[in-house]
Design an enzyme around this catalytic site. Structure first.
Site, mmCIF file in Angstrom:
data_model
loop_
_atom_site.group_PDB
_atom_site.id
_atom_site.type_symbol
_atom_site.label_atom_id
_atom_site.label_comp_id
_atom_site.label_asym_id
_atom_site.label_seq_id
_atom_site.Cartn_x
_atom_site.Cartn_y
_atom_site.Cartn_z
ATOM 1 N N SER A 160 -0.278 -1.309 0.465
ATOM 2 C CA SER A 160 -1.190 -2.214 -0.237
ATOM 3 C C SER A 160 -1.247 -3.516 0.536
ATOM 4 O O SER A 160 -0.311 -3.855 1.268
ATOM 5 C CB SER A 160 -0.676 -2.469 -1.655
ATOM 6 N N TYR A 190 6.125 -4.893 -7.626
ATOM 7 C CA TYR A 190 5.193 -4.108 -6.813
ATOM 8 C C TYR A 190 5.086 -4.707 -5.411
ATOM 9 O O TYR A 190 5.145 -3.989 -4.406
ATOM 10 C CB TYR A 190 3.829 -4.087 -7.493
#
Length: 252
Positions: A139, A153
Site C-alpha cells: 500500500s 496497518y
C-alpha cells in the site's frame, strides 16, 4: 516477455477484490491458480469465474504457520512459480486511542505475519528450481504515514515493503524476484471499514481491482533477469490531495 501458460500461481485473499481480479487475470494467461482465503465459499465463486477446471481451492488461516505449511505442501514439491501475497485486513476503529492489544496483534498478523509466512514457505522450492516470483500487494501506507490508514496497518505495510526488499537482497542470487506493489486507494470492499466510507462517486475515481491485476500480469511477464522492485501507483484524481491542488490552481 515470459509466457505464463502452464505455470502455477498461488493468490492469497482470492475470494474478493484485488485477489479475485488477479486470479482471473492470471488464469486468462493460461496459469493454474491456487486460491487462498479464510472463507471457502468466496474462493469457490472465484474458481467458477476462471474459465478453467484446474483451480485449487485452499481455504485456511494465513496467520497460522501450520495452515500455511499445509497449503504450500498441497502445491507439490515444485511449489508455485508465482506467489501473490494480496490478503490484508483493517479495522474501522483503527487509531491508537481505539486499539487494544488483540486488535494490534490481528492487524500485524493479517498484514505482515501472513505474507511473511507464505513467502518463507515458498522460498525453498523456488531456490531448488532456480527461480520464482513473489508479488507483495502492500500500500502507499507502506511508503508514507498519514491519518487515513491508521498506525497498525501503516506499520505492517512498511514492514511488508521491507520484507520484499530483503527477499531481493538475499535471493536474487537464486533467480528469485520480489515485486512490491504499493497502490493508493483501490475500490474494494475493505473501504466499507473506513471510519467514513467513500461514496460511490469517489470509488469510481479510484484504482480498480482490475488495474492492480494488470500490474501483476505485467510484472509476471517480465523476463527472469528483470526484477521490478516496486510499483507505486495512485488514482489520477487523488482525493487526498485534490483540495490542496484545487487551492493551488486557484492562485492567480
Amino acid at each position: 516477455m515470459t509466457d505464463l501458460a502452464g505455470r502455477t500461481a498461488w493468490v492469497t485473499g482470492a475470494g474478493t477484490g484485488i485477489g479475485r481480479a488477479v486470479a482471473i487475470a492470471l488464469a486468462r494467461e493460461g496459469m493454474r491458480v491456487a486460491l487462498t482465503g479464510r472463507r471457502e465459499a468466496p474462493l469457490r465463486e472465484t474458481a467458477d469465474m476462471l474459465g478453467r477446471d484446474d483451480a485449487i481451492v485452499l481455504p485456511g488461516d494465513l496467520t497460522r504457520a501450520d495452515d500455511v505449511t499445509r497449503m504450500a505442501a498441497s502445491l507439490g514439491d515444485q511449489g508455485p512459480d508465482i506467489l501473490v501475497n494480496n490478503a490484508g485486513v483493517n479495522l474501522k476503529r483503527r487509531y491508537l486511542h481505539q486499539l487494544d492489544p488483540d486488535a494490534i496483534r490481528m492487524m500485524v498478523d493479517g498484514n505482515l505475519t501472513a505474507p511473511f509466512l507464505t513467502t518463507h514457505a515458498v522460498l525453498p522450492a523456488m531456490r531448488a528450481r532456480g527461480g520464482g516470483l513473489i508479488i507483495q500487494v502492500a500500500s502507499m501506507a507502506g511508503k508514507s504515514v498519514s491519518f487515513l490508514s491508521g498506525p497498525a496497518y501503516t506499520a505492517a505495510k512498511h514492514g511488508l515493503v521491507a520484507l520484499s526488499a530483503a527477499v531481493n537482497l538475499e535471493n536474487g542470487i537464486h533467480g528469485i524476484r520480489s515485486t512490491c506493489i504499493c497502490p493508493g486507494e483501490v475500490a474494494t470492499p475493505i473501504l466499507d471499514l473506513r471510519p467514513v466510507p467513500p461514496s460511490a462517486e469517489e470509488r469510481a475515481r479510484m484504482l480498480q481491482p482490475e488495474d492492480l491485476a494488470a500490474m501483476v500480469v505485467f510484472a509476471a511477464k517480465m523476463p527472469p533477469h528483470v526484477c521490478i522492485s516496486e510499483i507505486l501507483t495512485s488514482p489520477t484524481w487523488n482525493r487526498n490531495i485534490a483540495p490542496q491542488a484545487q487551492s493551488v490552481a486557484a492562485i492567480p
